[in-house]
Design an enzyme around this catalytic site. Structure first.
Site, PDB file in Angstrom:
ATOM      1  N   ASP A 255       6.954   3.947   3.042  1.00  0.00           N
ATOM      2  CA  ASP A 255       6.944   5.006   4.022  1.00  0.00           C
ATOM      3  C   ASP A 255       8.829   5.003   4.440  1.00  0.00           C
ATOM      4  OD1 ASP A 255       6.673   6.574   6.349  1.00  0.00           O
ATOM      5  OD2 ASP A 255       6.177   5.384   7.687  1.00  0.00           O
TER       6      ASP A 255
ATOM      7  N   PHE B   4       0.014  10.914   7.967  1.00  0.00           N
ATOM      8  CA  PHE B   4      -0.973   9.635   8.119  1.00  0.00           C
ATOM      9  C   PHE B   4      -2.079   9.357   7.339  1.00  0.00           C
ATOM     10  CE2 PHE B   4      -2.969   5.840  10.281  1.00  0.00           C
ATOM     11  CZ  PHE B   4      -1.752   5.084   9.929  1.00  0.00           C
TER      12      PHE B   4
ATOM     13  N   ASP C  82       0.575  -0.936  -0.371  1.00  0.00           N
ATOM     14  CA  ASP C  82       0.302  -0.025  -0.361  1.00  0.00           C
ATOM     15  C   ASP C  82       0.578   1.163   0.245  1.00  0.00           C
ATOM     16  OD1 ASP C  82       1.184  -0.336   2.642  1.00  0.00           O
ATOM     17  OD2 ASP C  82      -1.137   0.077   3.485  1.00  0.00           O
TER      18      ASP C  82
ATOM     19  N   ARG D 140     -10.551   0.758   6.188  1.00  0.00           N
ATOM     20  CA  ARG D 140     -10.298   0.299   4.838  1.00  0.00           C
ATOM     21  C   ARG D 140     -10.465   0.532   4.555  1.00  0.00           C
ATOM     22  NH1 ARG D 140      -4.583  -3.006   6.823  1.00  0.00           N
ATOM     23  NH2 ARG D 140      -5.250  -3.373   8.285  1.00  0.00           N
TER      24      ARG D 140
END
Ligand code: 5GP
Ligand code: MG
Length: 190
Positions: free
Chosen positions: A111, A160, A108, A173
């Site tokens: 980071d 975030f 996904d 989600r």
């Protein structure tokens, strides 16, 4: 008769949307095209990092043309919060033999780079012929380990995010877009 989409109450928890549902749909199609061109005539094994990559992988796969196999690997670095806790835990429960295979690793978000570099290392140790990475989101500013993905959907700022597979404490989600929660929902005071 025109049907209206069901509304999702938790969309109201978003402070702002970073990537809309339409933008995601268009970008996923473009990524699939790019991957189709790169792997034309080759067999491919897709390795999805679950749970986060579940929805992205499902949408991407439906537009991929190469003969392919799918397996999943589990990685976790967040424990009920928004700050990574150093080294990720990789649960290697791969069912497929990946030795000699061309792999597309799908996640996904990229980071710090800790997760994907650890997963890639593990896949290469199992003698994969090649490993390329596809991520929907890239937070370049947060990188701790040098890692670049070959296929990137969107570069996003250091915030975030939730939605389209990404969670906060396992929620959100199912949101169709990607956005940032209102502060009170991160602090868990509601
Ligand atoms: P990394 O190991 O690159 O620091 O982190 C990768 C994992 O951390 C991602 O697969 C994802 O699960 C989680 N992560 C990083 N940033 C975010 C974010 O903004 N939102 C959510 N929900 N998860 C994130
Ligand atoms: Mg993840």
């Amino acid at each position: 008769m025109a049907r209206t989409k069901p509304t999702i109450p938790e969309l109201k928890h978003l402070d702002h949307v970073l990537v809309s549902e339409t933008a995601i749909r268009r970008r996923v199609s473009a990524l699939a095209e790019q991957i189709n061109r790169a792997y034309r005539g080759k067999d491919l094994t897709v390795i999805a990092v679950v749970n986060g990559a579940l929805i992205f992988t499902a949408d991407l796969l439906r537009q991929m043309r190469s003969p392919l196999r799918l397996d999943c690997i589990r990685a976790s670095s967040y424990h009920a919060g928004t700050a990574a806790t150093g080294k990720p835990v990789i649960i290697d429960n791969l069912k497929l033999d990946i030795a000699g295979q061309h792999l597309l690793l799908v996640d996904d978000i990229l980071d710090t780079g800790n997760t994907l570099s650890a997963v890639k290392e593990l896949l290469l140790a199992k003698k994969a012929a090649s490993v390329r990475t596809c991520v929907l989101l890239d937070k370049k500013a947060r990188r701790v380990v040098p890692f670049e993905a070959e296929y990137v959907g969107f570069e996003i700022p250091n915030e975030f995010v939730v939605g389209y597979g990404l969670d906060f404490n396992e929620r959100y989600r199912n949101l169709p877009c990607i956005g940032v929660l209102k502060p009170k929902f991160y602090s868990g005071t509601v």
